[in-house]
Write an enzyme that holds these catalytic residues in place. Structure first.
Site, PDB file in Angstrom:
ATOM      1  N   SER A 220      27.512  35.773  38.246  1.00  0.00           N
ATOM      2  CA  SER A 220      28.173  34.234  37.806  1.00  0.00           C
ATOM      3  C   SER A 220      28.465  34.637  36.371  1.00  0.00           C
ATOM      4  O   SER A 220      29.302  33.411  35.889  1.00  0.00           O
ATOM      5  CB  SER A 220      27.018  33.416  37.917  1.00  0.00           C
TER       6      SER A 220
ATOM      7  N   SER B 268      24.065  38.839  38.078  1.00  0.00           N
ATOM      8  CA  SER B 268      25.132  38.044  37.387  1.00  0.00           C
ATOM      9  C   SER B 268      25.431  38.785  36.220  1.00  0.00           C
ATOM     10  O   SER B 268      26.238  38.451  35.367  1.00  0.00           O
ATOM     11  CB  SER B 268      24.849  36.774  37.180  1.00  0.00           C
TER      12      SER B 268
ATOM     13  N   LYS C 230      26.793  32.947  27.376  1.00  0.00           N
ATOM     14  CA  LYS C 230      26.890  32.302  28.666  1.00  0.00           C
ATOM     15  C   LYS C 230      26.557  30.740  28.473  1.00  0.00           C
ATOM     16  O   LYS C 230      25.585  30.539  27.800  1.00  0.00           O
ATOM     17  CB  LYS C 230      26.253  32.902  29.687  1.00  0.00           C
TER      18      LYS C 230
END
Ligand code: GLN
Length: 470
Positions: free
Chosen positions: A138, A162, A63
């Site tokens: 997210s 997330s 990420k």
């Protein structure tokens, strides 16, 4: 030599075996994923950028909140446009040391603030099951990449959901580890008392394997601790003697879709058939006060963490006649609407005169939430609920309504506030879209979560390949 590599089905463990047996080289494996990215990422937009890398193990996607030496790291924000870290986050260093080459950096809501990746300054990612829908957030880029066979496994970060929520919406397995078990050093900070890095993969065993690579004390992050026991790769399908608690409030909260409820109910019945003792319990404050508590604490910490972006040290800088004008314009142009909203909320909650009423009060509520989880986990080994109240929603559907977006994390937030580990595994489909089952364990109870998650995974037999690609 190896036949065609089916990256949609190949697990990280399977890939590791092929490498070990010499049936495949690291370069061939990597090329298969880069081909899959070339084929499918135009539609899905999981990656913000791919990376050159020399690891010869099972490659990984990270990420874009995880600092990677020499590879641009933006956290999905314009304000970090062009920022190239000169060091690796500890988790990046650990996966590299284990031979896992970097495939690339995955899309995220700006500064990990969001539940759909629509807050990314670089455009949304899409759900592999239905590209008209969000992959969650997210960490939607990481989760969608794993489901779409663009990476065998990935790392995400989880502040209030997330990792777990995107895994649920994309139909794969995600672990938010115990707070303090994985280093945050070099991870772009959102809310430091909540942020944790964790794995996303196709199976519970892959998640456990990746967790064993990244977890443990790091002298560079003083909130980390040595794991009390080594990570065990789960085997077998017996849940004999495991006490499974079903918190009423988390399972009957307003807004849980009937199809989600049914899939979770079925998983609970499987747990009973595998020998678990199932009983009801209560987390009365968690659902009622979890969200308001989180939306004071997380923005408060964010407002302080994001103060470092001033146009001087990182990324983008706007021109200005004076220092103050330069800083103001950098922030005005660099931050998107959601970080701005949170900086304002957080600054307000921390301001003198309001501190006790908002931030101080939220801290007290957090303690109550920690205590009620502790009580429930004295009676039960693990707690179960849906991960997300709904399946993946349409792109655009909630983008204009922050409260509707926030509701996506209603069920993941409480255990995050309590610092507890949570695992999401796919437990079925509702209207053709994956449903996630959330398993919550005690502090450092990851091995238990892996055991329960693995047993249920075998029993449920969920097919992780989206229907349109079977
Ligand atoms: N969706 C939640 C938020 O917007 C959680 C995000 C996260 O875990 N990073 O804050």
């Amino acid at each position: 030599m190896a036949a065609v590599i089916d990256t949609l089905r190949l697990t990280a463990e399977g890939a590791k075996d092929l490498l070990k047996r010499g049936e495949l080289t690291g370069a061939e494996l990597r090329a298969a994923y880069l081909d899959a990215i070339a084929e499918r990422d135009g539609e899905l937009h999981c990656f913000l950028r791919t990376a050159d890398s020399d690891g010869d193990g099972v490659p990984i996607a990270l990420k874009d909140v995880i600092s990677t030496k020499g590879v641009e790291t933006t956290a999905g924000s314009r304000i970090l446009d062009g920022y190239v870290p000169v060091f690796d986050a500890t988790v990046a260093a650990r996966v590299k040391a284990a031979g896992l080459g970097l495939l690339g950096k995955t899309n995220t809501d700006e500064f990990a603030m969001g539940s759909s990746t629509e807050n990314s300054a670089y455009g949304p990612s899409r759900n592999p099951w239905d590209p008209a829908r969000v992959p969650g957030g997210s960490g939607g880029g990481s989760a969608a990449a794993v489901t779409a066979g663009l990476a065998p496994w990935a790392l995400g970060s989880d502040t209030g959901g997330s990792i777990k929520q995107p895994s649920a919406l994309c139909g794969n397995v995600g672990l938010r580890p115990t707070y303090g078990s994985v280093s945050r050093y070099g991870v772009v900070a959102f809310a430091s008392s909540l942020d944790q890095v964790g794995p996303v993969a196709k199976t519970v065993r892959d998640v456990a394997l990746l967790y064993s690579i990244i977890a443990g004390r790091d002298p560079l992050d003083s909130t980390t601790a040595e794991l009390p026991e080594a990570v065990r790769l789960p085997e077998g399908d017996s849940l004999a003697g495991v006490r499974v608690g079903v918190p009423t409030e988390l399972n009957e909260a307003e807004g849980i879709e009937p199809g989600v409820r049914e899939a979770v109910q079925r998983a609970i019945e499987f747990a009973e058939e595998l020998g678990a003792e199932v009983g009801e319990c209560s987390l009365p404050r968690s659902v009622r006060y979890g969200m308001p508590c989180y939306y004071l604490i997380a923005p408060a910490e964010a407002s302080s963490n994001l103060a470092r972006y001033d146009g001087v040290r990182f990324g983008k800088r706007a021109e200005g006649a004076s220092y103050q004008e330069m800083v103001d314009r950098t922030r005005d142009e660099g931050f998107g609407p959601e970080p701005k909203r949170r900086i304002m909320l957080g600054t307000y909650a921390l301001s003198s005169g309001y501190y006790d009423a908002f931030y101080g009060q939220a801290q007290k509520v957090r303690t109550l939430i920690i205590e009620e989880h502790r009580e429930a986990l004295e009676r039960f080994d693990v707690l179960v609920s849906p991960t997300s109240p709904t399946v993946a929603f349409k792109i655009g559907e909630r983008a204009a309504d922050p409260l509707a977006m926030y509701a996506s994390d209603l069920l993941t937030i409480p255990s995050c506030l309590a610092g507890l580990p949570g695992l999401s595994i796919p437990c079925g489909l509702s209207a053709g879209l994956p449903v996630g089952l959330q398993l919550i364990g005690p502090q450092f109870g990851e091995n238990l979560l892996f055991r329960v998650g693995h047993a249920l995974e075998q029993a449920l037999g969920f097919d992780i390949v989206p229907e349109r690609w079977r």
